[in-house]
Design a protein around this motif. Structure first.
Motif, short mmCIF file in Angstrom:
data_model
loop_
_atom_site.label_atom_id
_atom_site.label_comp_id
_atom_site.label_asym_id
_atom_site.label_seq_id
_atom_site.Cartn_x
_atom_site.Cartn_y
_atom_site.Cartn_z
N TYR A 1 0.82 -1.20 0.00
CA TYR A 1 0.00 0.00 0.00
C TYR A 1 0.86 1.25 0.00
CZ TYR A 1 -3.87 -3.02 1.48
OH TYR A 1 -4.83 -4.00 1.55
N ALA A 2 0.34 2.30 -0.62
CA ALA A 2 0.94 3.62 -0.48
C ALA A 2 0.73 4.07 0.97
CB ALA A 2 0.28 4.60 -1.44
N GLU A 3 1.69 4.82 1.47
CA GLU A 3 1.60 5.29 2.86
C GLU A 3 0.32 6.11 3.09
OE1 GLU A 3 4.62 3.33 4.59
OE2 GLU A 3 3.36 4.79 5.63
N SER A 4 -0.07 6.86 2.09
CA SER A 4 -1.21 7.76 2.25
C SER A 4 -2.55 7.04 2.42
CB SER A 4 -1.29 8.70 1.05
OG SER A 4 -1.45 7.96 -0.15
N VAL A 5 -2.60 5.75 2.08
CA VAL A 5 -3.86 5.02 2.17
C VAL A 5 -3.83 3.89 3.19
CG1 VAL A 5 -4.34 5.59 -0.24
CG2 VAL A 5 -3.40 3.33 0.34
N LYS A 6 -2.68 3.64 3.79
CA LYS A 6 -2.57 2.56 4.77
C LYS A 6 -3.56 2.77 5.91
CE LYS A 6 2.17 0.89 4.15
NZ LYS A 6 3.53 0.80 4.74
N GLY A 7 -4.26 1.70 6.26
CA GLY A 7 -5.24 1.77 7.33
C GLY A 7 -6.61 2.22 6.87
N ARG A 8 -6.71 2.72 5.64
CA ARG A 8 -8.00 3.19 5.11
C ARG A 8 -8.48 2.37 3.92
NH1 ARG A 8 -8.44 8.11 2.86
NH2 ARG A 8 -6.26 8.17 2.12
N PHE A 9 -7.54 1.94 3.08
CA PHE A 9 -7.89 1.18 1.87
C PHE A 9 -7.46 -0.27 2.05
CE2 PHE A 9 -7.62 4.87 -1.45
CZ PHE A 9 -8.47 5.63 -0.65
N THR A 10 -8.23 -1.16 1.42
CA THR A 10 -7.90 -2.58 1.43
C THR A 10 -8.05 -3.14 0.03
OG1 THR A 10 -8.69 -2.84 3.71
CG2 THR A 10 -8.43 -4.84 2.39
N ILE A 11 -6.99 -3.78 -0.46
CA ILE A 11 -7.05 -4.43 -1.76
C ILE A 11 -7.27 -5.92 -1.55
CG2 ILE A 11 -4.54 -4.80 -1.90
CD1 ILE A 11 -4.79 -4.21 -4.94
N SER A 12 -8.11 -6.49 -2.41
CA SER A 12 -8.36 -7.93 -2.34
C SER A 12 -8.53 -8.46 -3.75
CB SER A 12 -9.60 -8.22 -1.49
OG SER A 12 -10.76 -7.62 -2.05
N ARG A 13 -8.47 -9.76 -3.84
CA ARG A 13 -8.46 -10.37 -5.18
C ARG A 13 -9.23 -11.68 -5.12
NH1 ARG A 13 -2.75 -11.03 -8.42
NH2 ARG A 13 -3.46 -12.38 -10.11
N ASP A 14 -10.09 -11.89 -6.09
CA ASP A 14 -10.82 -13.14 -6.24
C ASP A 14 -10.35 -13.78 -7.54
OD1 ASP A 14 -12.64 -15.18 -6.73
OD2 ASP A 14 -14.31 -14.09 -5.87
N ASN A 15 -9.43 -14.72 -7.42
CA ASN A 15 -8.85 -15.32 -8.61
C ASN A 15 -9.88 -16.13 -9.40
OD1 ASN A 15 -6.24 -14.26 -8.28
ND2 ASN A 15 -5.68 -15.90 -6.87
#
Length: 115
Positions: free
Chosen positions: A59-73
Motif C-alpha cells: 500500500y501507499a503510505e497515504s492510504v494505509k489503514g484506510r484502503f484494502t485491496i483484495s483479489r478473487d482469482n
C-alpha cells in the motif's frame, strides 16, 4: 491480450466509503500482480495498492489503514475497498495487471470526494 474493466467510481462525501472493482478478461492465465493506481489533476499517476497472485499486499503510505485491496482469482477480479475517504483521494483510479513482462491498464474510473 488482457482487458480490464473498472467500476464503482462516483461522488462520495468526505469520511465515506466506496468499493472499486476491476474485472479481467481475455488471456488472463498467468496474471501475476494486480493493482490500483490513481492520477489526480495535474499530478503523476501513483501506486495506491497492489496484490500478488499469492495474496501479498502493498500500500501507499497515504492510504494505509484506510484502503484494502483484495483479489478473487476465481472471478478474475480485484477490488479496492476505500474507507474514510478524503478530498485528496479524488482522482481517476486505474486498474493494472501484469502478465509475464506485459503491463495492462483499465480505462479508469473517477472517484470524487466532496461535500
Amino acid at each position: 491480450q488482457v482487458q480490464l474493466v473498472e467500476s464503482g467510481g462516483g461522488l462520495v462525501q468526505p469520511g465515506g466509503s466506496r468499493r472499486l472493482s476491476c474485472a479481467a478478461s481475455g488471456s488472463i492465465g498467468s496474471i501475476s500482480d494486480m493493482g490500483w493506481y490513481r492520477q489526480a489533476a495535474e499530478k503523476e499517476r501513483e501506486l495506491v495498492a497492489s496484490i500478488t497472485n499469492a495474496g501479498s499486499r502493498n500500500y501507499a503510505e497515504s492510504v494505509k489503514g484506510r484502503f484494502t485491496i483484495s483479489r478473487d482469482n476465481a472471478k478474475n477480479t480485484v477490488y479496492l475497498q476505500m474507507n474514510s475517504l478524503k478530498p485528496e483521494d479524488t482522482a481517476v483510479y486505474y486498474c493494472q495487471a501484469v502478465r509475464f513482462s506485459y503491463i495492462y491498464w483499465g480505462q479508469g474510473t473517477q472517484v470524487t470526494v466532496s461535500s
